[in-house]
Design a protein around this motif. Sequence first.
Motif, PDB file in Angstrom:
ATOM      1  N   THR A  19       5.873   1.980   3.543  1.00 31.50           N
ATOM      2  CA  THR A  19       5.793   2.678   4.828  1.00 31.50           C
ATOM      3  C   THR A  19       4.730   3.764   4.787  1.00 31.50           C
ATOM      4  O   THR A  19       3.931   3.898   5.718  1.00 31.50           O
ATOM      5  CB  THR A  19       7.171   3.272   5.205  1.00 31.50           C
ATOM      6  OG1 THR A  19       8.144   2.239   5.173  1.00 31.50           O
ATOM      7  CG2 THR A  19       7.128   3.898   6.581  1.00 31.50           C
ATOM      8  N   VAL A  20       4.715   4.538   3.701  1.00 33.50           N
ATOM      9  CA  VAL A  20       3.706   5.604   3.584  1.00 33.50           C
ATOM     10  C   VAL A  20       2.307   4.994   3.560  1.00 33.50           C
ATOM     11  O   VAL A  20       1.389   5.468   4.251  1.00 33.50           O
ATOM     12  CB  VAL A  20       3.958   6.468   2.332  1.00 33.50           C
ATOM     13  CG1 VAL A  20       2.785   7.404   2.072  1.00 33.50           C
ATOM     14  CG2 VAL A  20       5.241   7.276   2.488  1.00 33.50           C
ATOM     15  N   LEU A  21       2.112   3.934   2.783  1.00 33.57           N
ATOM     16  CA  LEU A  21       0.794   3.291   2.701  1.00 33.57           C
ATOM     17  C   LEU A  21       0.371   2.737   4.073  1.00 33.57           C
ATOM     18  O   LEU A  21      -0.801   2.854   4.459  1.00 33.57           O
ATOM     19  CB  LEU A  21       0.822   2.176   1.658  1.00 33.57           C
ATOM     20  CG  LEU A  21       0.975   2.656   0.208  1.00 33.57           C
ATOM     21  CD1 LEU A  21       1.206   1.479  -0.733  1.00 33.57           C
ATOM     22  CD2 LEU A  21      -0.231   3.464  -0.234  1.00 33.57           C
ATOM     23  N   LYS A  22       1.321   2.170   4.817  1.00 30.26           N
ATOM     24  CA  LYS A  22       1.017   1.650   6.157  1.00 30.26           C
ATOM     25  C   LYS A  22       0.543   2.786   7.063  1.00 30.26           C
ATOM     26  O   LYS A  22      -0.471   2.663   7.754  1.00 30.26           O
ATOM     27  CB  LYS A  22       2.263   0.978   6.759  1.00 30.26           C
ATOM     28  CG  LYS A  22       2.060   0.473   8.187  1.00 30.26           C
ATOM     29  CD  LYS A  22       3.348  -0.051   8.783  1.00 30.26           C
ATOM     30  CE  LYS A  22       4.167   1.129   9.207  1.00 30.26           C
ATOM     31  NZ  LYS A  22       5.244   0.902  10.132  1.00 30.26           N
ATOM     32  N   HIS A  23       1.236   3.914   7.011  1.00 29.24           N
ATOM     33  CA  HIS A  23       0.850   5.051   7.859  1.00 29.24           C
ATOM     34  C   HIS A  23      -0.519   5.595   7.455  1.00 29.24           C
ATOM     35  O   HIS A  23      -1.305   5.983   8.327  1.00 29.24           O
ATOM     36  CB  HIS A  23       1.926   6.145   7.799  1.00 29.24           C
ATOM     37  CG  HIS A  23       3.084   5.883   8.711  1.00 29.24           C
ATOM     38  ND1 HIS A  23       3.185   6.433   9.959  1.00 29.24           N
ATOM     39  CD2 HIS A  23       4.187   5.113   8.561  1.00 29.24           C
ATOM     40  CE1 HIS A  23       4.299   6.026  10.552  1.00 29.24           C
ATOM     41  NE2 HIS A  23       4.935   5.218   9.711  1.00 29.24           N
ATOM     42  N   ILE A  24      -0.801   5.636   6.163  1.00 28.44           N
ATOM     43  CA  ILE A  24      -2.115   6.113   5.718  1.00 28.44           C
ATOM     44  C   ILE A  24      -3.198   5.171   6.244  1.00 28.44           C
ATOM     45  O   ILE A  24      -4.210   5.618   6.789  1.00 28.44           O
ATOM     46  CB  ILE A  24      -2.174   6.219   4.179  1.00 28.44           C
ATOM     47  CG1 ILE A  24      -1.283   7.365   3.684  1.00 28.44           C
ATOM     48  CG2 ILE A  24      -3.616   6.444   3.712  1.00 28.44           C
ATOM     49  CD1 ILE A  24      -1.132   7.431   2.173  1.00 28.44           C
ATOM     50  N   ARG A  25      -2.995   3.851   6.077  1.00 28.09           N
ATOM     51  CA  ARG A  25      -3.999   2.876   6.535  1.00 28.09           C
ATOM     52  C   ARG A  25      -4.250   2.993   8.033  1.00 28.09           C
ATOM     53  O   ARG A  25      -5.374   2.847   8.496  1.00 28.09           O
ATOM     54  CB  ARG A  25      -3.537   1.448   6.214  1.00 28.09           C
ATOM     55  CG  ARG A  25      -3.793   1.022   4.805  1.00 28.09           C
ATOM     56  CD  ARG A  25      -3.563  -0.473   4.614  1.00 28.09           C
ATOM     57  NE  ARG A  25      -2.197  -0.877   4.874  1.00 28.09           N
ATOM     58  CZ  ARG A  25      -1.224  -0.864   3.964  1.00 28.09           C
ATOM     59  NH1 ARG A  25      -1.478  -0.480   2.733  1.00 28.09           N
ATOM     60  NH2 ARG A  25      -0.007  -1.245   4.272  1.00 28.09           N
ATOM     61  N   GLU A  26      -3.184   3.250   8.792  1.00 28.12           N
ATOM     62  CA  GLU A  26      -3.305   3.291  10.246  1.00 28.12           C
ATOM     63  C   GLU A  26      -3.762   4.644  10.770  1.00 28.12           C
ATOM     64  O   GLU A  26      -3.876   4.840  11.980  1.00 28.12           O
ATOM     65  CB  GLU A  26      -1.970   2.899  10.877  1.00 28.12           C
ATOM     66  CG  GLU A  26      -1.594   1.457  10.607  1.00 28.12           C
ATOM     67  CD  GLU A  26      -0.204   1.090  11.098  1.00 28.12           C
ATOM     68  OE1 GLU A  26       0.526   2.001  11.569  1.00 28.12           O
ATOM     69  OE2 GLU A  26       0.153  -0.094  11.011  1.00 28.12           O
ATOM     70  N   GLY A  27      -3.991   5.590   9.873  1.00 29.28           N
ATOM     71  CA  GLY A  27      -4.472   6.900  10.305  1.00 29.28           C
ATOM     72  C   GLY A  27      -3.367   7.829  10.752  1.00 29.28           C
ATOM     73  O   GLY A  27      -3.622   8.873  11.340  1.00 29.28           O
ATOM     74  N   LYS A  65      -5.269   5.375  -2.702  1.00 28.22           N
ATOM     75  CA  LYS A  65      -6.735   5.449  -2.570  1.00 28.22           C
ATOM     76  C   LYS A  65      -7.254   4.258  -1.771  1.00 28.22           C
ATOM     77  O   LYS A  65      -8.134   4.415  -0.914  1.00 28.22           O
ATOM     78  CB  LYS A  65      -7.379   5.495  -3.954  1.00 28.22           C
ATOM     79  CG  LYS A  65      -7.165   6.814  -4.659  1.00 28.22           C
ATOM     80  CD  LYS A  65      -7.770   6.805  -6.051  1.00 28.22           C
ATOM     81  CE  LYS A  65      -7.451   8.115  -6.764  1.00 28.22           C
ATOM     82  NZ  LYS A  65      -7.920   8.127  -8.140  1.00 28.22           N
ATOM     83  N   GLU A  66      -6.714   3.079  -2.048  1.00 21.92           N
ATOM     84  CA  GLU A  66      -7.116   1.885  -1.291  1.00 21.92           C
ATOM     85  C   GLU A  66      -6.787   2.046   0.189  1.00 21.92           C
ATOM     86  O   GLU A  66      -7.589   1.678   1.057  1.00 21.92           O
ATOM     87  CB  GLU A  66      -6.406   0.649  -1.831  1.00 21.92           C
ATOM     88  CG  GLU A  66      -6.930   0.131  -3.138  1.00 21.92           C
ATOM     89  CD  GLU A  66      -6.157  -1.093  -3.618  1.00 21.92           C
ATOM     90  OE1 GLU A  66      -5.509  -1.777  -2.787  1.00 21.92           O
ATOM     91  OE2 GLU A  66      -6.197  -1.360  -4.827  1.00 21.92           O
ATOM     92  N   ALA A  67      -5.606   2.571   0.481  1.00 24.50           N
ATOM     93  CA  ALA A  67      -5.186   2.751   1.878  1.00 24.50           C
ATOM     94  C   ALA A  67      -6.111   3.733   2.595  1.00 24.50           C
ATOM     95  O   ALA A  67      -6.463   3.527   3.764  1.00 24.50           O
ATOM     96  CB  ALA A  67      -3.740   3.236   1.943  1.00 24.50           C
ATOM     97  N   LYS A  68      -6.534   4.787   1.890  1.00 21.01           N
ATOM     98  CA  LYS A  68      -7.460   5.751   2.504  1.00 21.01           C
ATOM     99  C   LYS A  68      -8.825   5.106   2.760  1.00 21.01           C
ATOM    100  O   LYS A  68      -9.448   5.358   3.792  1.00 21.01           O
ATOM    101  CB  LYS A  68      -7.597   6.987   1.616  1.00 21.01           C
ATOM    102  CG  LYS A  68      -6.367   7.862   1.643  1.00 21.01           C
ATOM    103  CD  LYS A  68      -6.525   9.085   0.776  1.00 21.01           C
ATOM    104  CE  LYS A  68      -5.279   9.967   0.839  1.00 21.01           C
ATOM    105  NZ  LYS A  68      -5.410  11.168   0.007  1.00 21.01           N
TER     106      LYS A  68
END
Length: 193
Positions: A19-27, A65-68
């Motif tokens: 969930t955190v990674l999804k939110h990071i990817r989506e801004g 880092k990948e998500a960012k």
Amino acid sequence: MNIRQDAWSDTDDRLLAETVLKHIREGSTQLKAFDEVGDTLDRTSAACGFRWNAIVRQKYEHKVKEAKRERKRRMRASASQAANRINHISNRPLQLDDMIQYLESLSSQLSQQEDTESIEQIEKEITSLEHAKQSVQQEINNLKKEYQDMKRDHDTVVHMMNRAREMAMTEEQLPSANIFRMDRNGNLEKLSP
């Protein structure tokens, strides 16, 4: 070994990370991710934030880092699409002023995200300090209790010694041979001669 009912399972940790990674990817922000996971797992967002910062994040540092990077790629793609839309709508070539205006708005968006990440880092530190404060307070409470127990034991021993001293002095003053015995509780009882 007893397992706490509120213990985090591997599945809970994976849900939190995904969930955190999804939110990071989506801004989006990590705080929104913590709220979402908290609702799903029936936990507070603070508990989710603490778990993420204290335990889970280290396991997913590379994916963060990948998500960012993905978020930046999406923003670039979005900028490119917006430029194409502007060009398509106006039916004229994109002008330098249009690009400057768009880049300024994009820069503003990026600075807001950096501010959000800075705030998230500060909140992470606050959560960590609050946890440390709770641990220290618990240790202080345990030491206070231990001190009270030791003080009570000390007072009992001093009381028993004073009673024995008094009995010994009384025995020296009386001509008859008094014999006393101390029981387990520190009480003296007189034995018959």
